[in-house]
Design a protein around this motif. Structure first.
Motif, short mmCIF file in Angstrom:
data_model
loop_
_atom_site.label_atom_id
_atom_site.label_comp_id
_atom_site.label_asym_id
_atom_site.label_seq_id
_atom_site.Cartn_x
_atom_site.Cartn_y
_atom_site.Cartn_z
N ALA A 136 -11.32 -50.78 17.70
CA ALA A 136 -11.97 -50.61 18.98
C ALA A 136 -13.32 -49.95 18.78
O ALA A 136 -13.51 -49.19 17.83
N ALA A 137 -14.26 -50.25 19.67
CA ALA A 137 -15.60 -49.67 19.59
C ALA A 137 -15.95 -49.03 20.92
O ALA A 137 -15.57 -49.52 21.98
N ILE A 138 -16.69 -47.92 20.85
CA ILE A 138 -17.06 -47.19 22.05
C ILE A 138 -18.37 -46.47 21.80
O ILE A 138 -18.72 -46.17 20.65
N SER A 139 -19.13 -46.20 22.85
CA SER A 139 -20.37 -45.46 22.72
C SER A 139 -20.08 -43.96 22.80
O SER A 139 -19.06 -43.55 23.37
N PRO A 140 -20.96 -43.11 22.26
CA PRO A 140 -20.75 -41.66 22.35
C PRO A 140 -20.67 -41.18 23.80
O PRO A 140 -19.93 -40.24 24.10
N GLN A 141 -21.42 -41.85 24.70
CA GLN A 141 -21.42 -41.43 26.10
C GLN A 141 -20.05 -41.55 26.74
O GLN A 141 -19.71 -40.80 27.65
N ARG A 142 -19.24 -42.52 26.27
CA ARG A 142 -17.95 -42.78 26.92
C ARG A 142 -16.77 -42.21 26.14
O ARG A 142 -15.64 -42.31 26.59
N THR A 143 -17.02 -41.64 24.97
CA THR A 143 -15.92 -41.21 24.11
C THR A 143 -15.09 -40.11 24.75
O THR A 143 -13.85 -40.19 24.80
N GLU A 190 -14.79 -39.35 27.83
CA GLU A 190 -14.13 -39.86 29.02
C GLU A 190 -12.83 -40.59 28.70
O GLU A 190 -11.86 -40.53 29.46
N HIS A 191 -12.82 -41.26 27.55
CA HIS A 191 -11.66 -42.10 27.21
C HIS A 191 -10.84 -41.55 26.05
O HIS A 191 -10.06 -42.27 25.44
N ILE A 192 -11.00 -40.26 25.77
CA ILE A 192 -10.31 -39.70 24.61
C ILE A 192 -8.79 -39.81 24.72
O ILE A 192 -8.11 -40.11 23.73
N HIS A 230 -23.60 -35.20 20.44
CA HIS A 230 -24.22 -36.03 21.47
C HIS A 230 -24.07 -35.38 22.84
O HIS A 230 -22.98 -34.99 23.24
N LEU A 231 -25.18 -35.27 23.55
CA LEU A 231 -25.18 -34.72 24.90
C LEU A 231 -25.80 -35.75 25.84
O LEU A 231 -26.92 -36.20 25.62
N SER A 232 -25.07 -36.14 26.87
CA SER A 232 -25.58 -37.10 27.83
C SER A 232 -25.60 -36.47 29.21
O SER A 232 -24.94 -35.46 29.46
N SER A 233 -26.37 -37.06 30.11
CA SER A 233 -26.46 -36.53 31.46
C SER A 233 -25.09 -36.57 32.12
O SER A 233 -24.36 -37.55 32.03
#
Length: 235
Positions: free
Chosen positions: A1-8, A10-12, A34-37
């Motif tokens: 599976a692949a995921i972006s750092p922004q969503r990791t 959230e879906h841990i 990684h820090l996202s808004s």
């Protein structure tokens, strides 16, 4: 599976329950933190990766320091290459990128240091600029253990994209960094990977071309092939 750092983050919980065989955390340029808004806490890849039993591949990166930083997270593999893929527009959109051979050579040096420090070997995966068997051979010699193929496989007559190729960078709510590009059918998936080839441009029988390149240079396996000499043409 692949995921972006922004969503990791959230879906841990889903990631942990899925018992994945392999997890890829990828975006055009990635760092170990990684820090996202909207995120209250930065995603610390080192902490995240070490709580998983699943092997994790992270990327992309294009420099010695970035590669070493990612290796120290405990990742099993690092994707190397920024803005080099056919569908990527990262260089135009963000002004970030670098030559693939240089990026691989820098990541290889980082791997040697990481291996000396920890005894852990981190696999390097060349991501981008892989169009022919010759490109794959040069990537291996530069230090890659594997390559990621996009448009070459999308050119298969039986590829699910049906003549189109796009990368993960194409999907972004505000700043897309990749496009949807048309690819000319070359042959079946089997012909592209294993041949036989009916073209002289190196786009078919990629595995056979790699084996032939290794044989002509006097090597029998990929690990020893990484020791081959590289001649840089200044033209």
């Amino acid at each position: 599976a692949a995921i972006s750092p922004q969503r990791t983050a959230e879906h841990i919980d889903t990631i942990l329950r899925a018992e994945l065989g392999l997890l890829v955390i990828q975006q055009p340029v990635i760092s170990a933190e990684h820090l996202s808004s909207g995120a209250s806490e930065p995603l610390n890849l080192k902490t995240f990766i070490r709580q998983l039993e699943t092997p994790v591949i992270v990327g992309d990166c294009a420099s010695y320091s970035a590669a070493l930083h990612l290796m120290r997270t405990g990742a099993a593999g690092v994707l190397v290459g920024v803005g080099t893929g056919r569908s990527s527009t990262v260089r135009r959109v963000l002004g970030i990128g670098g030559p693939q051979a240089t990026a691989l050579a820098d990541a290889r040096a980082a791997r040697m240091r990481h291996l000396d420090e920890t005894g852990v070997y981190t696999h390097l995966i060349a991501d981008g600029s892989m169009a022919t068997g010759g490109d794959i051979a040069k990537a291996i010699v530069c230090g890659a253990d594997a390559v990621m193929l996009g448009s070459p496989l999308a050119a298969a007559e039986d590829a699910p994209g049906q003549g189109w190729h796009w990368g993960v960078q194409s999907v972004h709510p505000t700043i897309p960094q990749g496009g949807r590009v048309a690819v000319t059918p070359r042959g079946t998936m089997a012909e592209i990977i294993h041949g036989p080839s009916h073209a002289e441009d190196g786009s078919l029988n990629l595995a056979g071309a790699l084996r032939q390149s290794m044989a002509m240079c006097g090597y029998t396996d990929l690990k020893s092939f990484q020791k081959a000499e590289i001649l840089v043409n200044s033209r």
